[in-house]
Design a protein around this motif. Structure first.
Motif, short mmCIF file in Angstrom:
data_model
loop_
_atom_site.label_atom_id
_atom_site.label_comp_id
_atom_site.label_asym_id
_atom_site.label_seq_id
_atom_site.Cartn_x
_atom_site.Cartn_y
_atom_site.Cartn_z
N HIS A 1 0.81 -1.21 0.00
CA HIS A 1 0.00 0.00 0.00
C HIS A 1 0.85 1.27 0.00
N GLY A 2 2.16 1.12 -0.06
CA GLY A 2 3.06 2.27 -0.10
C GLY A 2 3.34 2.88 1.25
N ARG A 3 3.18 2.10 2.33
CA ARG A 3 3.47 2.60 3.67
C ARG A 3 4.87 2.12 4.08
N PRO A 4 5.70 3.01 4.59
CA PRO A 4 7.09 2.65 4.94
C PRO A 4 7.15 1.58 6.03
N CYS B 1 5.85 6.00 -2.56
CA CYS B 1 6.16 6.16 -1.14
C CYS B 1 7.26 7.21 -0.96
N PHE B 2 8.30 7.15 -1.79
CA PHE B 2 9.34 8.18 -1.73
C PHE B 2 8.77 9.57 -2.00
N ASN B 3 7.87 9.67 -2.97
CA ASN B 3 7.27 10.97 -3.28
C ASN B 3 6.47 11.52 -2.11
N ARG B 4 5.74 10.64 -1.42
CA ARG B 4 4.98 11.10 -0.25
C ARG B 4 5.92 11.55 0.86
N LEU B 5 7.01 10.82 1.07
CA LEU B 5 7.97 11.23 2.09
C LEU B 5 8.61 12.57 1.73
N LYS B 6 8.95 12.73 0.47
CA LYS B 6 9.63 13.96 0.05
C LYS B 6 8.65 15.11 -0.15
N GLY B 7 7.37 14.86 0.07
CA GLY B 7 6.40 15.94 0.10
C GLY B 7 6.62 16.83 1.32
N PHE B 8 7.33 16.31 2.31
CA PHE B 8 7.72 17.10 3.47
C PHE B 8 9.05 17.77 3.14
N ARG B 9 9.10 19.07 3.22
CA ARG B 9 10.25 19.85 2.76
C ARG B 9 11.55 19.48 3.47
N LEU C 1 9.67 9.88 11.76
CA LEU C 1 8.48 10.65 12.15
C LEU C 1 7.55 10.87 10.96
N THR C 2 8.12 11.19 9.83
CA THR C 2 7.34 11.38 8.63
C THR C 2 6.67 10.07 8.21
N SER C 3 7.38 8.96 8.36
CA SER C 3 6.80 7.65 8.05
C SER C 3 5.62 7.35 8.96
N PHE C 4 5.76 7.70 10.23
CA PHE C 4 4.65 7.52 11.17
C PHE C 4 3.45 8.34 10.73
N LEU C 5 3.67 9.55 10.28
CA LEU C 5 2.57 10.40 9.81
C LEU C 5 1.89 9.80 8.59
N LEU C 6 2.67 9.21 7.69
CA LEU C 6 2.09 8.55 6.51
C LEU C 6 1.24 7.36 6.93
N TRP C 7 1.71 6.60 7.91
CA TRP C 7 0.94 5.46 8.41
C TRP C 7 -0.35 5.96 9.06
N ALA C 8 -0.27 7.03 9.86
CA ALA C 8 -1.46 7.55 10.53
C ALA C 8 -2.49 8.06 9.53
N ARG C 9 -2.04 8.67 8.46
CA ARG C 9 -2.96 9.16 7.44
C ARG C 9 -3.64 8.03 6.68
N SER C 10 -2.96 6.88 6.56
CA SER C 10 -3.51 5.79 5.76
C SER C 10 -4.55 4.97 6.51
N LEU C 11 -4.63 5.13 7.82
CA LEU C 11 -5.58 4.31 8.61
C LEU C 11 -6.93 4.91 8.67
#
Length: 119
Positions: free
Chosen positions: A8-11, A82-90, A109-119
């Motif tokens: 699903h593209g989650r780190p 997944c890389f693009n979503r991570l690099k969406g954070f400056r 921390l950014t990976s955690f935020l991506l996981w939280a958004r996906s749930l």
């Protein structure tokens, strides 16, 4: 930065290395960072790995793997998204952090935020 993600593209795992390090050398240490909780003996070997071309360029005997799976090849863009979503954070895209430890913490921390958004 080497990254493993689920379908699903989650780190799942992050590994930082120097820029001149070849990607295929880092595949095994990256996969060893993944721990799937389950009862009994933990499973470390996934059913299938879909990776960038640099990871697959060295087969078991130094060549490319003989088979080509069209469906698996189509799913390779999951890691790129997944890389693009991570690099969406400056801060991740430009790497303002001076030390590898603080940069890895920011990516975690950014990976955690991506996981939280996906749930």
């Amino acid at each position: 930065m080497h990254l493993a993600c689920d379908r699903h593209g989650r780190p799942l795992a992050i590994l930082l290395t120097s820029g001149q390090r070849h990607d295929s050398i880092c595949a095994r240490p990256l996969l060893e960072h993944i721990h799937v909780p389950r009862t009994g003996r933990p499973r470390r070997r996934p059913d299938q790995i879909i990776a960038d071309k640099a990871y697959s360029s060295r087969g078991s005997r130094g060549g490319r793997p003989p088979g080509f799976d069209r469906e698996a090849h189509r799913r390779r863009n999951t890691i790129e998204r997944c890389f693009n979503r991570l690099k969406g954070f400056r801060g991740i895209a430009t790497r303002y952090d001076k030390t590898a430890t603080s940069y890895e913490a920011a990516v975690s921390l950014t990976s955690f935020l991506l996981w939280a958004r996906s749930l």
